[in-house]
Design an enzyme around this catalytic site. Structure first.
Site, PDB file in Angstrom:
ATOM      1  N   ASP A  12       0.829  -1.201   0.000  1.00 10.28           N
ATOM      2  CA  ASP A  12       0.000   0.000   0.000  1.00 10.28           C
ATOM      3  C   ASP A  12       0.873   1.264   0.000  1.00 10.28           C
ATOM      4  O   ASP A  12       2.023   1.235   0.444  1.00 10.28           O
ATOM      5  CB  ASP A  12      -0.862   0.064   1.275  1.00 10.28           C
ATOM      6  CG  ASP A  12      -1.832  -1.095   1.361  1.00 10.28           C
ATOM      7  OD1 ASP A  12      -2.199  -1.635   0.307  1.00 10.28           O
ATOM      8  OD2 ASP A  12      -2.214  -1.436   2.497  1.00 10.28           O
TER       9      ASP A  12
HETATM   10  N1  URA Z   1      -1.283  -5.874   4.043  1.00  4.59           N
HETATM   11  C1  URA Z   1      -1.755  -4.600   4.038  1.00  4.59           C
HETATM   12  O1  URA Z   1      -2.767  -4.314   4.662  1.00  4.59           O
HETATM   13  N2  URA Z   1      -1.082  -3.686   3.336  1.00  4.59           N
HETATM   14  C2  URA Z   1       0.054  -3.930   2.663  1.00  4.59           C
HETATM   15  O2  URA Z   1       0.636  -3.035   2.051  1.00  4.59           O
HETATM   16  C3  URA Z   1       0.529  -5.255   2.680  1.00  4.59           C
HETATM   17  C4  URA Z   1      -0.161  -6.195   3.371  1.00  4.59           C
END
Ligand code: URA
Length: 247
Positions: free
Chosen positions: A113
């Site tokens: 993310d």
């Molecule tokens: N899980 C999440 O919530 N975000 C990420 O970036 C990776 C795994």
């Protein structure tokens, strides 16, 4: 007597991906959009198999095997995991040195993310990318998670056994409590999961009442951030690539 010669035919998208064109999924899109010729004929069928003898062209350029490159980037927060962004936002590609970008058609394996930091593998090997991101593959991803609240044993058990996300339980996870900060009402966990569902760690924790304040991936298939500062990149060692292929 008829002798059948096995000329090792492979799916077109696999051959393209392994030659560094793009990820396997992107190669499928390229094929379907009519940009690929095999022996002078446009091919849009995804099932098409080719051998070494076939002449493959993408956008009129013969397919040549790029040397395959593998990197690990310590992704900072505030960058999109994408090769480009229509809205002009910063992407992880902005962190890659120009000489690497010039030489190779590289892309990230999987996604972190915008507000997650940590291990992000970067390569031009679409075949490895496909192997590591296929949902059936149980590749261990380890996250350091700072959550709001003091986690209870029940919360830990729920995370380990599985949380219902989009009507489907998450697979078994490992949970280690690194520290509990009663003063600031937060907990630091090490969470190991083998899936890669959208915003999985954030949603798992939120679903049981612990919003995520900070998220960092510290390991992907055994590749860690060791020796890297935030925003830095390094080449994977041959033995690290070998391990990723063996997973
Ligand atoms: N899980 C999440 O919530 N975000 C990420 O970036 C990776 C795994």
């Amino acid at each position: 007597m008829v002798i059948v010669v096995d000329d090792n035919k492979e799916r077109l998208q696999k051959v393209m991906a392994a030659s560094g064109v793009a990820s396997r999924r992107k190669c499928e899109e390229i094929i379907q959009s009519g940009r690929v010729c095999v022996n002078g004929k446009i091919i849009t069928e995804l099932g098409t198999k080719v051998s070494k003898k076939d002449k493959i062209e993408v956008d009129g350029n013969p397919l040549t095997k790029e040397s395959l490159v593998y990197y690990v980037l310590y992704k900072p927060t505030g960058y999109l995991t994408a090769v480009s962004d229509k809205l002009g936002r910063r992407t992880v590609m902005d962190l890659i040195p120009a000489d690497i970008l010039k030489e190779n058609r590289i892309f990230p394996i999987g996604r972190l993310d915008y507000d997650t930091s940590g291990v992000l593998l970067i390569t031009n090997d679409g075949d490895l990318s496909y192997r590591l991101t296929r949902s059936a593959k149980e590749i261990e991803k380890v996250y350091q998670v700072r959550i709001d609240g003091i986690i209870t044993q029940d919360g830990i058990n729920q995370l380990m056994k599985g949380i219902l996300l989009d009507g489907r339980l998450t697979k078994r996870a490992k949970v280690e409590v690194l520290s509990l900060d009663k003063k600031n009402n937060s907990s630091l966990l090490l969470l190991t999961i083998t899936e890669g569902r959208n915003r999985q760690v954030r949603r798992m924790c939120e679903n049981i009442g612990y919003p995520v304040k900070k998220l960092k991936r510290v390991s992907f298939g055994g590749v860690t951030l060791d020796g890297l500062s935030v925003g830095e990149i390094r080449s994977l060692k041959p033995h690290e690539v070998k391990v990723l292929y063996s997973l």
